[in-house]
Design a protein around this motif. Structure first.
Motif, PDB file in Angstrom:
ATOM      1  N   GLU A  89       0.822  -1.208   0.000  1.00  0.00           N
ATOM      2  CA  GLU A  89       0.000   0.000   0.000  1.00  0.00           C
ATOM      3  C   GLU A  89       0.858   1.261   0.000  1.00  0.00           C
ATOM      4  O   GLU A  89       0.565   2.215  -0.726  1.00  0.00           O
ATOM      5  CB  GLU A  89      -0.931  -0.007   1.208  1.00  0.00           C
ATOM      6  N   ASN A 121       2.203   1.578  -3.381  1.00  0.00           N
ATOM      7  CA  ASN A 121       1.176   1.467  -4.415  1.00  0.00           C
ATOM      8  C   ASN A 121       1.536   0.393  -5.444  1.00  0.00           C
ATOM      9  O   ASN A 121       1.427   0.592  -6.657  1.00  0.00           O
ATOM     10  CB  ASN A 121       0.930   2.811  -5.097  1.00  0.00           C
ATOM     11  N   LYS A 136       1.139  -3.101  -7.521  1.00  0.00           N
ATOM     12  CA  LYS A 136       0.020  -3.850  -8.088  1.00  0.00           C
ATOM     13  C   LYS A 136       0.519  -5.186  -8.612  1.00  0.00           C
ATOM     14  O   LYS A 136       1.683  -5.327  -9.016  1.00  0.00           O
ATOM     15  CB  LYS A 136      -0.620  -3.071  -9.250  1.00  0.00           C
TER      16      LYS A 136
END
Length: 65
Positions: free
Chosen positions: A21, A24, A26
């Motif tokens: 998180e 960020n 993915k």
């Protein structure tokens, strides 16, 4: 941020949720793996390198087809 993780089967590592998180990250994102003075360093690549280039050169960049 520091958190202990375990090396799994096939030498996989799960990046802790807090770190994912904060950075960020993915699924499918590319990262650079380096070894520096006995440490493993993971550096995420940007999702859109052309946007980063645009920010650096201060003008739009489009890839020719």
């Amino acid at each position: 941020m520091s958190e202990e993780v375990v090396i799994g089967r096939r030498y996989t590592l799960v990046i802790p949720k807090k770190a994912r998180e904060e950075l960020n990250l993915k699924e499918g994102q590319r990262v650079m793996v380096r070894v520096d003075d006995g440490r493993i360093i993971l550096e995420p690549f940007p999702w859109d390198p052309y946007r980063v280039l645009e920010e650096i050169v201060m003008e739009p960049y489009e890839e020719s087809k």
